[in-house]
Write an enzyme that holds these catalytic residues in place. Structure first.
Site, PDB file in Angstrom:
ATOM      1  N   THR A  52     -24.742   7.039   4.127  1.00  0.00           N
ATOM      2  CA  THR A  52     -24.363   8.335   3.562  1.00  0.00           C
ATOM      3  C   THR A  52     -23.720   8.159   2.185  1.00  0.00           C
ATOM      4  OG1 THR A  52     -22.411   8.140   4.992  1.00  0.00           O
ATOM      5  CG2 THR A  52     -24.170   9.591   5.722  1.00  0.00           C
ATOM      6  N   TYR A  53     -24.475   7.570   1.291  1.00  0.00           N
ATOM      7  CA  TYR A  53     -24.056   7.369  -0.099  1.00  0.00           C
ATOM      8  C   TYR A  53     -25.322   7.225  -0.939  1.00  0.00           C
ATOM      9  CZ  TYR A  53     -24.287   2.703   2.116  1.00  0.00           C
ATOM     10  OH  TYR A  53     -24.658   1.622   2.868  1.00  0.00           O
ATOM     11  N   ASP A  54     -25.157   7.124  -2.241  1.00  0.00           N
ATOM     12  CA  ASP A  54     -26.289   7.008  -3.179  1.00  0.00           C
ATOM     13  C   ASP A  54     -27.204   8.228  -3.170  1.00  0.00           C
ATOM     14  OD1 ASP A  54     -25.372   4.534  -3.889  1.00  0.00           O
ATOM     15  OD2 ASP A  54     -26.820   3.411  -2.685  1.00  0.00           O
ATOM     16  N   TRP A  61     -32.453  -2.965   0.010  1.00  0.00           N
ATOM     17  CA  TRP A  61     -33.288  -2.285  -0.980  1.00  0.00           C
ATOM     18  C   TRP A  61     -34.360  -3.212  -1.547  1.00  0.00           C
ATOM     19  CZ3 TRP A  61     -34.287   2.499  -2.490  1.00  0.00           C
ATOM     20  CH2 TRP A  61     -34.887   2.712  -3.740  1.00  0.00           C
ATOM     21  N   THR A  62     -33.977  -4.430  -1.887  1.00  0.00           N
ATOM     22  CA  THR A  62     -34.895  -5.346  -2.574  1.00  0.00           C
ATOM     23  C   THR A  62     -35.869  -6.019  -1.627  1.00  0.00           C
ATOM     24  OG1 THR A  62     -33.182  -5.766  -4.229  1.00  0.00           O
ATOM     25  CG2 THR A  62     -35.010  -7.325  -4.130  1.00  0.00           C
ATOM     26  N   GLU A  85     -35.662  -0.089   4.203  1.00  0.00           N
ATOM     27  CA  GLU A  85     -35.611   1.041   3.276  1.00  0.00           C
ATOM     28  C   GLU A  85     -36.981   1.279   2.639  1.00  0.00           C
ATOM     29  OE1 GLU A  85     -32.256   0.733   0.598  1.00  0.00           O
ATOM     30  OE2 GLU A  85     -31.068  -0.334   2.074  1.00  0.00           O
ATOM     31  N   GLY A 106     -33.319  -7.424   5.108  1.00  0.00           N
ATOM     32  CA  GLY A 106     -33.971  -6.370   4.342  1.00  0.00           C
ATOM     33  C   GLY A 106     -33.148  -5.945   3.154  1.00  0.00           C
TER      34      GLY A 106
END
Length: 533
Positions: free
Chosen positions: A374-376, A266-267, A307, A264
């Site tokens: 826990t970022y972005d 993001w893209t 996501e 998987g």
């Protein structure tokens, strides 16, 4: 060696018939010798998580251990981590894997899951190296010599005795422009500090798991100079090349490392909704791909990076609140109890946000752990700002969005019934930044994304530490204002603070995205691993 590490967390119980929630009963006094103590974590009515802790109260270092115990009638072991085991009837024998060394005064542990019918009963008949599990004094004379065998890989900073996970992502495409290969995991010193690697990514299309880049995965030929073991790849029939082949060599040198195939990202998350419509068929396709005979020995499990279920990422999903749980259950059923099945998940802790959109609490029972991303939280995807740290540990005055911080996500997941030991805190080995910024403190306006090596607005730590050194900290992370640019990123010092948080919260460990962002001598992973010890 068992491949399973299926955690549930943390009420403890005595080894005797009396159950004392929240407490672990100490072994009988035995002149400060070597002992093994049972404790019980979560109990969900048809099963529980158990743990044995082996403590060396003697004066001589241990280099190995063997624990034996009996499960009561109606109880059956369903998986075990941080040890290898065999079972004969109700008798279980567990031997150390990477955690055989126990210095005087130190302890190690292994965990396991047991399914049962009727009522819970603690294991009985515990034996430690053939003797009592109560403190037994000095190690038996059969203990192997303390000098490690010559085949032992370097262990400058080995996995923590308490089993905290340190997991790093290896980006498939990093072998191209970034020129980062599996060998770099070794030369940077990272291999001895990792417990797990997630290989990212496989794709999800037409309801199935598929390879994303076959050349990088298993076909690229490595020269002797670029190979983990100094041996060039061949074109012989059946030879495994590419990153898969290099990971095989890495595991041979560092057998404590487990590798998961992550699908998987993001893209490539757009196919999960269709996959959830026939979860069993999806899980079967994933199993057959991960366990393809050509590279079955490379992978110890699967990681799903969706996501986001029932929410929007690059694309929007409307498969429903229960779809993620359905998919997780199907994967566990197909892979069974002896494989790792994990998931990278949203860290949106806002009310009505992405964590609330899917049944992460219900799905946790089928998964070994969650990689909580826990970022972005903030970045130049909001081109005009306000500037804000992309990975705040806590909230702070002026934060642009409530619930967009690590602690909010962790507490929300706990409130949904996810055991703390199934949560890994996420660390970015990169920063996010804006340009056109005049204000040093967070909250300033900007004109767009700061220029960077590969993608505007995002840059590796190894570049930022010199390009734009830290000028301040906020909410447990760092930021930097240099010229008209403003960046936020984690440093060894802020990672140390986040690891203290991880231990204080009883989390299962930490993970990071991704290996190539660190310095050539592994500054960040050294801080992460050291902070978990």
């Amino acid at each position: 060696m068992s491949k399973l590490r299926w955690h549930h967390a943390a009420a403890l119980v005595a080894t005797s018939a009396a159950v004392v929630l929240g407490l672990a009963v100490a072994p009988a006094a035995g002149a400060g010798g070597v002992s093994a103590t049972f404790s019980k974590g979560s109990d969900w009515g048809t099963g529980y998580e158990g743990k044995y802790t082996i403590k060396n109260g003697g004066t001589t270092a241990r280099t190995s251990w063997t624990i034996e115990f009996d499960l009561p009638a109606g109880h059956k072991l369903s998986g075990l981590w941080d040890g290898s085991y065999t079972a004969s009837g109700q008798r279980v024998t567990v031997k150390n894997t990477w955690n055989g060394s126990i210095a005087p005064g130190a302890s190690v542990s292994f965990g396991f899951n047991v399914g049962y019918s009727g009522a819970f009963t603690a294991p009985t008949g515990c034996k430690l190296d053939g003797g009592s599990c109560d403190a037994t004094g000095e190690p038996p004379t059969t203990t192997p010599p303390t000098t490690p065998p010559t085949t032992t890989p370097p262990t400058t900073n080995p996995p923590a005795p308490d089993g905290k996970i340190s997991l790093g992502y290896f980006a498939q495409w990093g072998v191209y422009g970034r020129n980062y290969h599996v060998k770099n995991i070794v030369t940077s010193g990272s291999a001895s500090k990792l417990t797990h690697i997630n290989y990212a990514f496989g794709n999800v299309t037409n309801g199935q798991c598929v390879l994303g880049d076959t050349y990088a995965d298993y076909d690229r030929a490595y020269t002797a100079a670029d190979s983990v073991d100094g041996v060039a790849d061949t074109w012989d029939t059946g030879a495994l090349r590419g990153s898969f082949g290099q990971l095989r060599k890495l595991k041979k040198q560092f057998p404590h490392i487990k590798v998961l195939f992550s699908f998987g990202g993001w893209t490539w998350s757009g196919g999960f909704g269709q996959a959830a419509q026939n979860a069993a068929a999806f899980a079967d396709s994933c199993y057959k791909l991960v366990e393809d005979p050509r590279w079955a020995d490379v992978f110890d499990g699967i990681d799903i990076d969706w996501e986001y279920p029932n929410a929007c990422g690059l694309t929007c999903d409307s498969s429903g609140f229960s779809s993620f749980k359905t998919l997780s259950q199907a994967l566990r059923t197909r892979f069974g109890q002896d494989y790792l099945v994990t998931a990278a998940i949203t860290a949106d802790g806002s009310n009505g946000g992405k964590i609330d959109a899917a049944d992460y609490g219900g799905a946790a029972q089928f998964l070994n752990w969650y990689n909580v991303m826990t970022y972005d939280y903030f970045g130049a995807f909001n081109a005009k700002g306000p500037t804000a740290p992309h990975s705040p540990l806590t909230s702070y005055d002026g934060i642009p969005q409530q619930g967009f911080n690590s602690d909010a996500a962790i507490q929300k997941l706990k409130s949904k019934g996810v055991p703390a030991s199934k949560l890994l805190l996420g660390i970015g080995f990169y920063g996010r930044g804006w340009t056109g910024v005049t204000q040093s403190a967070p909250g300033g306006s900007a004109t767009g994304a700061a220029p960077a090596t590969y993608e505007a607005g995002i840059e590796d730590y190894k570049v930022l530490k010199s390009k734009c050194p830290v000028t301040g900290t906020v909410a447990g992370t760092a930021y930097a204002h240099c010229g008209s640019e403003w960046w936020s990123y984690d440093t060894p010092a802020t990672i140390g603070g986040k690891m203290t948080y991880t231990k204080n919260q009883g989390l299962g460990g930490a993970f990071f995205w991704e290996l190539s962002g660190d310095t050539t001598n592994g500054e960040l992973i050294t801080a992460l691993r050291g902070g978990l010890n």
